[in-house]
Design an enzyme around this catalytic site. Structure first.
Site, mmCIF file in Angstrom:
data_model
loop_
_atom_site.group_PDB
_atom_site.id
_atom_site.type_symbol
_atom_site.label_atom_id
_atom_site.label_comp_id
_atom_site.label_asym_id
_atom_site.label_seq_id
_atom_site.Cartn_x
_atom_site.Cartn_y
_atom_site.Cartn_z
ATOM 1 N N SER A 1 71.475 -14.944 3.610
ATOM 2 C CA SER A 1 70.495 -16.175 3.639
ATOM 3 C C SER A 1 69.615 -15.990 4.834
ATOM 4 O O SER A 1 68.811 -15.337 4.902
ATOM 5 C CB SER A 1 71.237 -17.583 3.508
ATOM 6 O OG SER A 1 70.430 -18.689 3.135
ATOM 7 N N ASP B 1 70.206 -17.777 -7.816
ATOM 8 C CA ASP B 1 70.201 -18.672 -6.574
ATOM 9 C C ASP B 1 69.148 -19.769 -6.737
ATOM 10 O O ASP B 1 68.180 -19.555 -7.164
ATOM 11 C CB ASP B 1 69.488 -17.444 -5.521
ATOM 12 C CG ASP B 1 69.947 -18.001 -4.297
ATOM 13 O OD1 ASP B 1 69.674 -19.128 -3.949
ATOM 14 O OD2 ASP B 1 70.064 -17.289 -3.483
ATOM 15 N N HIS C 1 73.784 -18.886 -4.907
ATOM 16 C CA HIS C 1 73.501 -18.526 -3.585
ATOM 17 C C HIS C 1 74.926 -18.087 -2.908
ATOM 18 O O HIS C 1 75.365 -19.173 -1.905
ATOM 19 C CB HIS C 1 72.732 -19.727 -2.800
ATOM 20 C CG HIS C 1 72.044 -19.456 -1.299
ATOM 21 N ND1 HIS C 1 71.182 -18.373 -1.362
ATOM 22 C CD2 HIS C 1 72.361 -19.932 -0.088
ATOM 23 C CE1 HIS C 1 70.929 -18.445 0.023
ATOM 24 N NE2 HIS C 1 71.737 -19.225 0.573
#
Length: 266
Positions: free
Chosen positions: A156, A212, A244
């Site tokens: 991320s 995601d 995610h």
């Protein structure tokens, strides 16, 4: 009866989404070795002895911490990783715009969630974080690790920082692996002009879940074409059904990907 202000409710909701979108994976302990496989194990051990010292730097996502990600290294059971040093640093605490200024572990500021291919970027904060990553890499190389055996990985926000750190490092490294990340600078950014020919030769692996909803798949999918335009190659892998988070499948692929790039000690 007193009601909670609407903006505070939104902040708490965004904060919860961010914090609960950290790294999730199923850890399974290695199976007990079968005696019949001892010959192949000996062969693998012999070949791994020629592999030089390696270094893996793992950069976590927004609101997470380094120690929380350390179990990842236990999944890398191949003999080639016996000489690997792992480092899981934690981001400093800072106010984050997408969370209405709430202070949390963050490598740089994030203006909005979900993150799209067109989200605004915090390039000044990004460059400060890159400088710290480069200092870590410099120290490891000074301690004797071949740059070709240095791998930077991140999830991320940490994936976005990984990409920038690899592209702006003046030497060719073993590789950079981006998980559910994005390109943290714009096509008109001066950062592009700072990428050296050596940095462009560093291999890149990009993995992203198709469902995601925090860093949208479109943001990840836009990465490789963007990199191709500036002369940087990238291997992109899409994972259906993955939100995610990081899956065991992604980590197994990362293990194989790094193994094929490790340089010998000779």
């Amino acid at each position: 009866m007193k009601f909670m202000p609407l903006n505070l409710i939104k902040a708490i909701l965004v904060l919860l989404v961010t914090l609960t979108s950290a790294v999730f994976f199923v850890f399974q302990s290695p199976q007990t070795q079968n005696p019949s496989s001892s010959l192949s194990t000996m062969s693998s051990s012999s070949s791994s002895s020629s592999v030089g010292r390696s270094f893996v730097l793992w950069l976590h996502g927004l609101g997470d911490s380094g120690p929380a990600n350390e179990p990842i290294k236990n999944l890398f059971t191949s003999p080639q990783f016996r000489n690997t040093k792992w480092l899981f640093p934690s981001a400093p605490n800072a106010p984050v715009t997408c969370n209405y200024g709430h202070v949390m572990p963050s490598w740089f500021d994030i203006h909005e969630i979900p993150i799209t291919a067109d989200s605004p970027q915090d390039e000044s904060g990004l460059l400060k974080a890159v400088k710290n990553v480069h200092a870590t890499i410099d120290k490891e190389i000074a301690d004797g690790t071949n740059p070709n055996n240095v791998f930077i990985c991140g999830f991320s926000q940490g994936g976005a920082l990984t990409l920038a750190s690899v592209l702006l490092y003046p030497k060719t490294l073993g590789g950079g692996a981006v998980f559910s990340g994005w390109v943290p600078f714009n096509s008109s950014s001066s950062i592009i002009g700072q990428i050296t020919p050596e940095a462009k030769r560093t291999p890149l692996l990009w993995s992203h879940g198709i469902i995601d909803r925090t860093v949208l798949f479109e943001a990840g999918q836009a990465g490789p074409p963007f990199l191709e335009k500036i002369g940087v190659g990238c291997e992109f892998k899409a994972y259906p059904g993955l939100a995610h988070s990081i899956s065991n499948e992604e980590l197994r692929n990362l293990e194989s990907w790094i193994k094929t790039r490790l340089q010998s000690s000779s």
